[in-house]
Design a protein around this motif. Structure first.
Motif, short mmCIF file in Angstrom:
data_model
loop_
_atom_site.label_atom_id
_atom_site.label_comp_id
_atom_site.label_asym_id
_atom_site.label_seq_id
_atom_site.Cartn_x
_atom_site.Cartn_y
_atom_site.Cartn_z
N GLY A 298 0.81 -1.22 0.00
CA GLY A 298 0.00 0.00 0.00
C GLY A 298 0.84 1.27 0.00
N ASN A 299 2.08 1.18 0.51
CA ASN A 299 2.95 2.36 0.58
C ASN A 299 3.77 2.56 -0.70
OD1 ASN A 299 2.12 2.69 3.26
ND2 ASN A 299 3.66 1.22 3.96
N THR A 300 3.62 1.67 -1.67
CA THR A 300 4.42 1.77 -2.90
C THR A 300 3.56 2.37 -4.02
OG1 THR A 300 3.74 -0.40 -3.76
CG2 THR A 300 5.63 -0.37 -2.27
N GLN A 301 4.22 2.74 -5.10
CA GLN A 301 3.53 3.15 -6.33
C GLN A 301 3.70 1.98 -7.29
OE1 GLN A 301 2.07 6.33 -7.41
NE2 GLN A 301 1.85 6.42 -5.19
N SER A 302 2.68 1.15 -7.42
CA SER A 302 2.87 -0.06 -8.24
C SER A 302 1.56 -0.57 -8.80
CB SER A 302 3.53 -1.15 -7.39
OG SER A 302 2.80 -1.35 -6.21
N LEU A 303 1.68 -1.50 -9.73
CA LEU A 303 0.52 -2.25 -10.22
C LEU A 303 0.52 -3.59 -9.48
CD1 LEU A 303 -1.77 -2.98 -12.27
CD2 LEU A 303 0.02 -3.80 -13.81
N VAL A 304 -0.63 -3.96 -8.94
CA VAL A 304 -0.74 -5.25 -8.23
C VAL A 304 -1.42 -6.25 -9.16
CG1 VAL A 304 -1.68 -6.45 -6.22
CG2 VAL A 304 -0.86 -4.08 -6.00
N VAL A 305 -0.73 -7.35 -9.43
CA VAL A 305 -1.31 -8.42 -10.25
C VAL A 305 -1.69 -9.55 -9.31
CG1 VAL A 305 -0.91 -10.07 -12.12
CG2 VAL A 305 0.08 -7.78 -12.27
N HIS A 306 -3.00 -9.77 -9.16
CA HIS A 306 -3.49 -10.83 -8.26
C HIS A 306 -3.87 -12.04 -9.11
CE1 HIS A 306 -5.38 -13.16 -5.30
NE2 HIS A 306 -6.49 -12.46 -5.06
N ILE A 307 -3.16 -13.15 -8.89
CA ILE A 307 -3.42 -14.36 -9.66
C ILE A 307 -4.30 -15.30 -8.85
CG2 ILE A 307 -2.37 -16.32 -10.86
CD1 ILE A 307 0.12 -14.68 -11.20
N VAL A 308 -5.40 -15.74 -9.46
CA VAL A 308 -6.28 -16.71 -8.81
C VAL A 308 -6.44 -17.93 -9.72
CG1 VAL A 308 -7.55 -15.01 -7.44
CG2 VAL A 308 -8.36 -15.59 -9.72
N ASP A 309 -6.92 -19.00 -9.11
CA ASP A 309 -7.10 -20.28 -9.81
C ASP A 309 -8.59 -20.44 -10.08
OD1 ASP A 309 -7.49 -22.98 -10.38
OD2 ASP A 309 -6.22 -23.72 -8.76
N ILE A 310 -8.99 -20.54 -11.35
CA ILE A 310 -10.43 -20.65 -11.68
C ILE A 310 -11.04 -21.91 -11.07
CG2 ILE A 310 -10.14 -21.86 -13.91
CD1 ILE A 310 -12.77 -19.12 -13.10
N PHE A 311 -10.26 -22.96 -10.92
CA PHE A 311 -10.78 -24.20 -10.36
C PHE A 311 -11.05 -24.07 -8.86
CE2 PHE A 311 -10.05 -28.52 -8.56
CZ PHE A 311 -11.12 -29.17 -9.17
N ASP A 312 -10.33 -23.17 -8.20
CA ASP A 312 -10.52 -22.96 -6.75
C ASP A 312 -10.62 -21.46 -6.50
OD1 ASP A 312 -10.73 -23.40 -4.05
OD2 ASP A 312 -8.62 -23.87 -3.74
N PHE A 313 -11.61 -20.83 -7.14
CA PHE A 313 -11.67 -19.36 -7.19
C PHE A 313 -11.76 -18.74 -5.79
CE2 PHE A 313 -13.77 -15.26 -7.60
CZ PHE A 313 -12.95 -14.65 -8.54
N GLU A 314 -12.80 -19.11 -5.04
CA GLU A 314 -12.99 -18.50 -3.71
C GLU A 314 -11.86 -18.86 -2.76
OE1 GLU A 314 -17.05 -18.48 -5.57
OE2 GLU A 314 -15.37 -19.88 -5.51
N GLY A 315 -11.31 -20.06 -2.92
CA GLY A 315 -10.22 -20.49 -2.03
C GLY A 315 -8.91 -19.79 -2.31
N SER A 316 -8.73 -19.30 -3.55
CA SER A 316 -7.44 -18.69 -3.90
C SER A 316 -7.47 -17.16 -3.93
CB SER A 316 -6.95 -19.23 -5.26
OG SER A 316 -7.86 -18.93 -6.29
N MET A 317 -8.66 -16.58 -3.71
CA MET A 317 -8.74 -15.11 -3.59
C MET A 317 -8.09 -14.70 -2.27
SD MET A 317 -10.48 -13.23 -5.93
CE MET A 317 -11.41 -11.93 -5.15
N ILE A 318 -7.28 -13.66 -2.30
CA ILE A 318 -6.69 -13.16 -1.04
C ILE A 318 -7.73 -12.29 -0.36
CG2 ILE A 318 -4.91 -11.72 0.01
CD1 ILE A 318 -3.03 -12.60 -2.22
N SER A 319 -8.20 -12.80 0.76
CA SER A 319 -9.30 -12.14 1.43
C SER A 319 -8.84 -10.78 1.97
CB SER A 319 -9.77 -13.11 2.47
OG SER A 319 -10.01 -12.63 3.62
#
Length: 374
Positions: free
Chosen positions: A72-93
Motif C-alpha cells: 500500500g505504501n508503494t507506487q505499483s501495479l498489483v497483479v493478483h493471480i487466482v485459480d479458476i478451479f478454486d476461485f474462492e479459495g485462492s482469492m486473497i481475502s
C-alpha cells in the motif's frame, strides 16, 4: 570474516530466501561446496527443480501479511493471480485494504481446466461479479493459462497498459500457477536469465523475489499465501495429483433420488437429503473416485471402506486430516447454484427443483453456495 559477510547477503535465485550453510532443515540451505555456482539456488529449490520434490519449509502467516501490507505504501501495479478451479479459495481475502490506491489486475489462471465448450465471456462476467462481492476493485480481469500459453499476450498487454512505468507486485495463494506466470513475464520483459522454482507443491517461493526489468523497475514476486481452508493444503502430497486436475474437466452428471449419497474419494461426502429426483453435475478432477450409495448406508460404508474401496488417501494418511464438519445447504427452486468445496471442485444443482443437501468436508475447509459458474 569477509567471506561470511558475502554469504549472508546471498539469496536463492529460485525462491529468494537468504542463503545459509549451517542447517539443512532451515530455509536457504546450500552446502559450502555449492556457493560458487551460478545461478545459486538453495538445496530445497534444487530438489524441486531436478526431482520434483519439496521439503517442508513453512513461513509464518504473519510474515505474509506484513509483506502484503507494505504494498500500500508503494507506487505499483498489483497483479493478483487466482485459480479458476478454486476461485474462492485462492482469492486473497481483504486484499483491497492491503493495496491502498494501487490498481489491481485480476489474472484468472488455469482456464484450460474448464470443459472445452465453455463460453469464456460468461466466465469473465462471473469472475467480475464474484470479485465485486469480495470487495475487490479491479482495473481489468484477464483469463489465461500460464501452463498452456493461452491468453498470455493479453496478460502482458494489460500489465503494460496499467503499469505506467511502475513496479509490478505479483500476489496469490499457493498453487495458483504464480511461478509459471512469473517465468513467462521474465521471458517477455527481462534479459535476466533467472528461472523461478515451479512445483506442484504449495509454498515454493519463500521470500519476495525482485526481478529487474529493462526500464529500471522490477517485478516483485511475493510468497504464496497458505490458506488451510483449501483441500490442497491438508491432503498428503501423494494425493495432490488426484485432487488437482491437469487436463480439462469432464463434467459428471448424476441423477439422484432423495436419500442418496455421493462420496468423493474418502475426503468429502454429498447427501441429497430432500427434494424431487434431479440431476447434479460434478466438476472435479477426472481422476477423482466417485461412489454412489444410499444415505442410510453411508456411515457404515465409510467406516468400512474409507481409504480402500472409496479411494483417496490411505487409512494412515486420513488420520492426519481433520475430521468432517457437516454443512447443511438449502437450494431454492429456480436458483442457479453451485455447491463449492475449496480445492476439490463444485457440484452444479439443477435450477428447476429445490433441494436440501448436506456436505461433509474436513473441518476448516471452505464450503459454500454460489451463483453457478457454468
Amino acid at each position: 570474516m569477509q567471506h561470511e559477510k558475502d554469504k549472508q547477503q546471498l539469496s536463492c535465485a529460485g525462491c529468494g530466501v537468504s542463503i545459509q550453510t549451517e542447517k539443512k532443515e532451515l530455509p536457504g540451505f546450500v552446502p559450502e561446496s555449492a556457493l560458487q555456482k551460478e545461478p545459486l539456488i538453495c538445496q530445497r529449490c534444487f530438489r524441486i527443480k531436478h526431482y520434483n520434490e519439496a521439503s517442508s519449509v513453512a513461513l509464518d502467516q504473519d510474515d505474509f501479511l506484513r509483506l502484503l501490507s507494505g504494498i500500500g505504501n508503494t507506487q505499483s501495479l498489483v497483479v493478483h493471480i487466482v485459480d479458476i478451479f478454486d476461485f474462492e479459495g485462492s482469492m486473497i481475502s481483504g486484499l483491497q485494504r492491503f493495496v491502498g490506491n494501487n490498481p489491481v489486475l485480476l489474472v484468472v489462471n488455469k482456464v484450460d481446466l474448464l470443459p472445452k465448450s465453455i463460453n469464456m465471456n460468461r466466465i469473465r462476467n462471473w469472475v467480475q461479479r464474484q470479485a465485486k462481492e469480495e470487495g475487490l476493485r479491479t482495473v481489468e480481469v484477464v483469463l489465461c493459462s500460464a501452463k498452456r500459453n493461452i491468453g498470455f499476450e493479453r496478460v502482458i498487454e494489460e500489465i503494460e497498459k496499467h503499469r505506467d512505468g511502475r513496479d509490478v507486485y505479483v500476489v496469490g495463494a499457493t498453487n495458483v500457477g504464480k511461478s509459471t506466470l512469473i517465468n513467462r513475464l521474465i521471458h517477455d520483459y527481462s534479459d535476466l536469465e533467472q528461472e523461478l522454482t515451479t512445483s506442484r507443491y504449495p509454498g515454493t517461493t519463500l521470500d519476495a523475489v525482485r526481478i529487474p526489468l529493462d526500464d529500471g523497475k522490477a517485478i516483485i514476486d511475493t510468497p504464496g499465501i497458505v490458506y488451510s481452508s483449501r483441500m490442497t493444503e491438508i491432503v498428503p502430497r501423494s494425493f495432490l495429483g488426484t485432487l488437482l486436475p491437469d487436463k480439462p474437466i469432464k463434467p459428471l452428471v448424476y441423477q439422484l433420488n432423495e436419500g442418496q449419497t455421493l462420496f468423493f474419494g474418502s475426503i468429502a461426502r454429498f447427501d441429497f437429503v430432500e427434494g424431487e429426483r434431479q440431476s447434479f453435475t460434478l466438476y472435479v478432477a477426472n481422476g477423482m473416485n466417485i461412489h454412489r450409495t444410499k444415505l442410510e448406508r453411508a456411515d457404515e460404508l465409510y467406516a468400512e471402506h474409507k481409504g480402500e474401496l472409496l479411494g483417496g488417501p490411505t487409512l494412515e494418511e486420513l488420520e492426519e486430516i481433520p475430521g468432517w464438519t457437516r454443512h447443511t445447504i438449502r437450494i431454492k427452486r429456480g436458483s442457479f447454484s453451485d455447491i463449492y468445496i475449496s480445492g476439490l471442485g463444485w457440484i452444479q444443482v439443477n435450477r428447476d427443483s429445490g433441494a436440501l443437501v448436506d456436505v461433509y468436508a474436513p473441518k476448516g475447509i471452505k464450503v459454500l453456495q454460489r451463483d453457478s459458474m457454468i
